[in-house]
Design a protein around this motif. Structure first.
Motif, PDB file in Angstrom:
ATOM      1  N   ARG A 250      33.453  69.242   0.895  1.00  0.00           N
ATOM      2  CA  ARG A 250      33.701  68.934  -0.510  1.00  0.00           C
ATOM      3  C   ARG A 250      32.587  69.406  -1.442  1.00  0.00           C
ATOM      4  O   ARG A 250      32.836  70.084  -2.438  1.00  0.00           O
ATOM      5  CB  ARG A 250      33.940  67.426  -0.662  1.00  0.00           C
ATOM      6  N   ALA A 251      31.330  69.036  -1.149  1.00  0.00           N
ATOM      7  CA  ALA A 251      30.225  69.389  -2.043  1.00  0.00           C
ATOM      8  C   ALA A 251      30.075  70.900  -2.168  1.00  0.00           C
ATOM      9  O   ALA A 251      29.858  71.428  -3.270  1.00  0.00           O
ATOM     10  CB  ALA A 251      28.927  68.757  -1.557  1.00  0.00           C
ATOM     11  N   LEU A 252      30.170  71.607  -1.048  1.00  0.00           N
ATOM     12  CA  LEU A 252      30.079  73.061  -1.093  1.00  0.00           C
ATOM     13  C   LEU A 252      31.251  73.667  -1.845  1.00  0.00           C
ATOM     14  O   LEU A 252      31.077  74.618  -2.623  1.00  0.00           O
ATOM     15  CB  LEU A 252      30.011  73.629   0.326  1.00  0.00           C
ATOM     16  N   ALA A 253      32.440  73.153  -1.632  1.00  0.00           N
ATOM     17  CA  ALA A 253      33.611  73.677  -2.334  1.00  0.00           C
ATOM     18  C   ALA A 253      33.477  73.481  -3.839  1.00  0.00           C
ATOM     19  O   ALA A 253      33.784  74.380  -4.629  1.00  0.00           O
ATOM     20  CB  ALA A 253      34.881  73.008  -1.819  1.00  0.00           C
ATOM     21  N   GLN A 254      33.004  72.314  -4.255  1.00  0.00           N
ATOM     22  CA  GLN A 254      32.839  72.063  -5.682  1.00  0.00           C
ATOM     23  C   GLN A 254      31.762  72.951  -6.288  1.00  0.00           C
ATOM     24  O   GLN A 254      31.930  73.485  -7.391  1.00  0.00           O
ATOM     25  CB  GLN A 254      32.508  70.582  -5.917  1.00  0.00           C
ATOM     26  N   SER A 255      30.650  73.135  -5.577  1.00  0.00           N
ATOM     27  CA  SER A 255      29.596  74.004  -6.080  1.00  0.00           C
ATOM     28  C   SER A 255      30.078  75.445  -6.165  1.00  0.00           C
ATOM     29  O   SER A 255      29.794  76.152  -7.144  1.00  0.00           O
ATOM     30  CB  SER A 255      28.363  73.901  -5.172  1.00  0.00           C
ATOM     31  N   ALA A 256      30.803  75.900  -5.136  1.00  0.00           N
ATOM     32  CA  ALA A 256      31.344  77.259  -5.153  1.00  0.00           C
ATOM     33  C   ALA A 256      32.301  77.457  -6.321  1.00  0.00           C
ATOM     34  O   ALA A 256      32.269  78.484  -7.019  1.00  0.00           O
ATOM     35  CB  ALA A 256      32.053  77.558  -3.837  1.00  0.00           C
ATOM     36  N   ARG A 257      33.174  76.488  -6.560  1.00  0.00           N
ATOM     37  CA  ARG A 257      34.127  76.579  -7.662  1.00  0.00           C
ATOM     38  C   ARG A 257      33.405  76.612  -9.000  1.00  0.00           C
ATOM     39  O   ARG A 257      33.760  77.391  -9.895  1.00  0.00           O
ATOM     40  CB  ARG A 257      35.108  75.412  -7.598  1.00  0.00           C
ATOM     41  N   ARG A 258      32.372  75.772  -9.163  1.00  0.00           N
ATOM     42  CA  ARG A 258      31.593  75.788 -10.401  1.00  0.00           C
ATOM     43  C   ARG A 258      30.918  77.136 -10.617  1.00  0.00           C
ATOM     44  O   ARG A 258      30.751  77.589 -11.753  1.00  0.00           O
ATOM     45  CB  ARG A 258      30.537  74.682 -10.381  1.00  0.00           C
TER      46      ARG A 258
END
Length: 376
Positions: A14-22
């Protein structure tokens, strides 16, 4: 470059996915949960059943990553690894043969997580650490036993007479003090380090379970300098590139290095910004992409994250009215064993102490809310 797809594999992506999306990337995630927040951030998610209990296995993970790569028309630029690979250098090597690893190689993980190699290198560098040995001490009081390749605190146990019978364990003298972590992106000229303070959430079975982290801790300049210098020296000695975290205990004014995680860690949630700066810097560092020498951001508020565990007992999630400050939110019908992670909470405040206090208050609030909405 932003706009491209990237594979992510982690126990919780989750955290990596959100950072990547940002940061403008298109995340494709293989993880053990497939929670609502990960699905909201990722273009595609593949859940690896049983991964949290038994760890990642090569064939199921490669099958999942291949399926994710084929789900998008443009090939992903590579694979970013999160938690779950610290004790699996052979798996990392296998993944590296199949995908471009955007992160550290298997040899780096192996060296950082081999206590014989790691702590001997710290001695050469003159970096303090707790007394560590491969065999049980004569007197077990005041000693801990840790699993080789472990992370997150769940593998740590107080030493007892039976400790020597357990496989792949080493032994470390217990020390007390504040827990500080140095997070950064290594391998670029413009990397900036940041500190976070961590705390544990003990349970009867797991006395050193990770509880949460908060940014902007109040740390004296000389201590900050020692922490950052040690992190840079160790990163250089082990050839670490990209995101990594260095966990210390401060005892008697001296930072003692406990472990290094040569991959994105739990502090990503509290150290990243709204533009996904850490993910962008990670990609740049690992792929050798030049970045403009932008000044580091100066946050005005401290950010905290904390993990809620199912310590009241096992449960099956119902239709929970999740607060906006929660994350890792499971779908209705998700079964959570006693003691396992349920969700996370976030908080912001003017100081680290205030942010941590608010996060702890929200943990209690979310716990009540979730157990009130469990399915029968």
């Amino acid at each position: 470059m932003a706009g491209e797809a990237v594979l992510i594999a982690a126990f919780s992506g989750r955290a990596l996915a959100q950072s990547a999306r940002r940061a403008g990337y298109v995340p494709l995630v293989a993880d053990a949960f497939g929670d609502l927040d990960t699905r909201d951030s990722a273009a595609a998610v593949h859940v690896i059943d049983g991964a949290m209990a038994a760890g990642f296995r090569t064939r199921p993970l490669i099958h999942a990553l291949d399926a994710l790569a084929q789900s998008i028309s443009i090939p992903p630029i590579g694979l970013v690894l999160g938690s779950g690979f610290e004790d699996k250098p052979r798996l990392i090597a296998a993944l590296g043969h199949r995908y471009r690893l955007i992160g550290n190689e298997a040899a780096t993980y192996k060296a950082c997580k081999d206590p014989a190699v790691f702590f001997a290198r710290l001695d050469e560098l003159g970096i303090a650490h707790p007394t560590t040995q491969p065999c049980p001490p004569d007197t077990t009081k005041g000693w801990l036993t840790k699993r080789v390749g472990g992370s997150g605190g769940r593998h740590i146990r107080s030493c007892d007479a039976a400790a020597g019978e357990r496989r792949r364990r080493y032994f470390q003298k217990q020390i007390s003090g504040d827990r500080l972590s140095v997070g950064g992106v290594f391998g670029t000229e413009h990397a900036h380090l940041a500190l976070s303070r961590q705390w544990i959430a003990p349970s009867p079975d797991q006395a050193f379970r990770f509880g949460g982290a908060v940014s902007m801790p109040d740390v004296a300049p000389d201590l900050r300098s020692k922490l950052e210098s040690a992190a840079r020296d160790v990163a250089s000695a082990f050839g670490i590139v990209g995101m990594a975290s260095f966990d210390f205990i401060i005892s008697g004014g001296t930072p003692h290095l406990l472990e290094v995680n040569p991959r994105p860690g739990a502090s990503l949630d509290v150290l990243d910004d709204e533009q996904g700066a850490l993910f962008r810097a990670h990609i740049a560092a690992c792929l050798g992409i030049s970045q403009a020498d932008d000044p580091p951001l100066t946050p005005k508020t401290a950010r905290a994250m904390a993990i809620l565990h199912a310590d009241r007992g096992s449960l099956t999630l119902g239709s929970t009215p999740w607060p906006a400050w929660s994350a890792d939110r499971g779908q209705p019908g998700t079964y959570i064993p006693k003691g396992a992670p349920i969700a996370s909470v976030f908080a912001e405040a003017a100081s680290a102490d205030a942010a941590e206090a608010l996060a702890r208050t929200r943990l209690a609030e979310l716990e009540d809310l979730i157990y009130e909405h469990t399915q029968s």
